[in-house]
Design a protein around this motif. Structure first.
Motif, PDB file in Angstrom:
ATOM      1  N   ARG A  26       0.842  -1.210   0.000  1.00  0.00           N
ATOM      2  CA  ARG A  26       0.000   0.000   0.000  1.00  0.00           C
ATOM      3  C   ARG A  26       0.869   1.247   0.000  1.00  0.00           C
ATOM      4  O   ARG A  26       0.546   2.241  -0.651  1.00  0.00           O
ATOM      5  CB  ARG A  26      -0.934   0.001   1.228  1.00  0.00           C
ATOM      6  CG  ARG A  26      -2.261  -0.717   0.962  1.00  0.00           C
ATOM      7  CD  ARG A  26      -3.320  -0.304   1.988  1.00  0.00           C
ATOM      8  NE  ARG A  26      -2.855  -0.394   3.360  1.00  0.00           N
ATOM      9  CZ  ARG A  26      -2.880  -1.515   4.100  1.00  0.00           C
ATOM     10  NH1 ARG A  26      -3.358  -2.635   3.583  1.00  0.00           N
ATOM     11  NH2 ARG A  26      -2.448  -1.524   5.344  1.00  0.00           N
ATOM     12  N   ASN A  30       0.676   4.444  -2.395  1.00  0.00           N
ATOM     13  CA  ASN A  30       0.494   5.804  -1.852  1.00  0.00           C
ATOM     14  C   ASN A  30       1.543   6.755  -2.426  1.00  0.00           C
ATOM     15  O   ASN A  30       1.239   7.872  -2.820  1.00  0.00           O
ATOM     16  CB  ASN A  30       0.621   5.815  -0.321  1.00  0.00           C
ATOM     17  CG  ASN A  30      -0.552   5.107   0.334  1.00  0.00           C
ATOM     18  OD1 ASN A  30      -1.551   4.817  -0.326  1.00  0.00           O
ATOM     19  ND2 ASN A  30      -0.419   4.790   1.616  1.00  0.00           N
ATOM     20  N   GLN A  33       0.756   7.688  -6.002  1.00  0.00           N
ATOM     21  CA  GLN A  33      -0.609   8.184  -6.238  1.00  0.00           C
ATOM     22  C   GLN A  33      -0.689   9.319  -7.278  1.00  0.00           C
ATOM     23  O   GLN A  33      -1.502   9.231  -8.198  1.00  0.00           O
ATOM     24  CB  GLN A  33      -1.204   8.666  -4.919  1.00  0.00           C
ATOM     25  CG  GLN A  33      -2.705   8.882  -4.961  1.00  0.00           C
ATOM     26  CD  GLN A  33      -3.446   7.697  -4.372  1.00  0.00           C
ATOM     27  OE1 GLN A  33      -3.060   7.218  -3.322  1.00  0.00           O
ATOM     28  NE2 GLN A  33      -4.473   7.237  -5.050  1.00  0.00           N
ATOM     29  N   ALA A  59      -5.794   2.108  -6.626  1.00  0.00           N
ATOM     30  CA  ALA A  59      -5.360   3.353  -5.978  1.00  0.00           C
ATOM     31  C   ALA A  59      -5.547   4.583  -6.861  1.00  0.00           C
ATOM     32  O   ALA A  59      -5.279   5.701  -6.433  1.00  0.00           O
ATOM     33  CB  ALA A  59      -3.894   3.235  -5.573  1.00  0.00           C
TER      34      ALA A  59
END
Ligand SMILES: C[S@@+](CC[C@H](N)C(=O)[O-])C[C@H]1O[C@@H](n2cnc3c(N)ncnc32)[C@H](O)[C@@H]1O
Length: 226
Positions: A26, A30, A33, A59
């Motif tokens: 994750r 992030n 992004q 995402a």
């Protein structure tokens, strides 16, 4: 080796890392992004069972492709994409000879894959080749724990405990002995950052994850030369 452990790969990842592997993936998404926008093309190299590819697809709005040379891993990845209703193509190919033209992608990722390639530098050059100038790269890989006491404890777990559990659950002790072996041969955080610069990436930086058990290196393809 990867075909032999594919069926139990996800279970063991989560079990042996206490689910921390999910958080690490994750964090990759992030960090990327701002690049995962509509129209952007992302390649996740050595995608295995597709966990990072699927996190990246969820995402943002970019088109994500996963690539691996191990068919049983890809079959699991495809089933997961279907169950998630995600349109992520998973293609078979070699990370050292990616089946894509130069400058095809806006983002390229590789998680726990670079260490397995016959040539780390050659692998980085190949990632750079398919990236457009200015495109972003993210490398998630096991690294060198930075806190001395923790390093000794982790080393014991990684070389003594993990191969036993991995061997019992997967039926392939060799694969889980190979893991600490391959990590011990892999460049540490600083050296990997240097290699990435030598391979033609700029703005290279890294972040230690969980005390340096893993590290996330990021950078961008330099506009020219390199
Ligand atoms: C440890 S797994 C990592 C999988 C996934 N990225 C993850 O985060 O769980 C390493 C993967 O690299 C793949 N791999 C190793 N060498 C490769 C190569 N030369 N080309 C393509 N895939 C490769 C293996 O098949 C395996 O699925």
């Amino acid at each position: 080796m990867f075909s032999g452990i594919a069926a139990r790969y996800d279970l063991l990842n989560h079990l042996l890392s206490g689910n921390v592997d999910k958080r690490w993936r994750r964090l990759v998404a992030n960090g990327l992004q701002p690049s995962l926008v509509e129209g952007a093309r992302v390649l996740d190299v050595a995608c295995g069972t597709g966990d990072l590819s699927l996190v990246l697809a969820g995402a943002g709005r970019a088109s994500v492709v996963g690539l691996d040379f191990c068919r049983p891993m890809l079959e699991i990845a495809r089933r997961k994409a279907e169950a998630d209703s995600r349109a992520v193509p998973f293609v078979e190919g070699d990370a050292l000879r990616l089946p894509f033209a130069d400058e095809t992608f806006d983002v390229v990722t590789i998680a726990f894959g670079l260490r397995n390639l016959a040539g780390v530098f050659e692998g980085l050059r190949e990632l750079r080749r398919i990236l457009r100038p200015g495109g972003r790269v993210a490398v998630l890989e096991f690294s060198s724990p930075v806190v001395p006491g923790f390093r000794a404890l982790f080393r014991f777990y990684f070389t003594r405990v993990l191969p036993r559990i991995g061997g019992l659950v997967s039926g392939s002790r060799g694969a889980y002995e190979y893991l600490p072996d391959s990590v011990s041969r892999f460049p540490d955080q600083k050296r990997l950052a240097e290699l990435m610069r030598e391979a033609g990436f700029e703005g290279v930086s890294y972040r230690n994850l969980t005390g340096g058990i893993a590290a996330l290196h990021t950078g961008a393809r330099a506009p020219g030369g390199g």
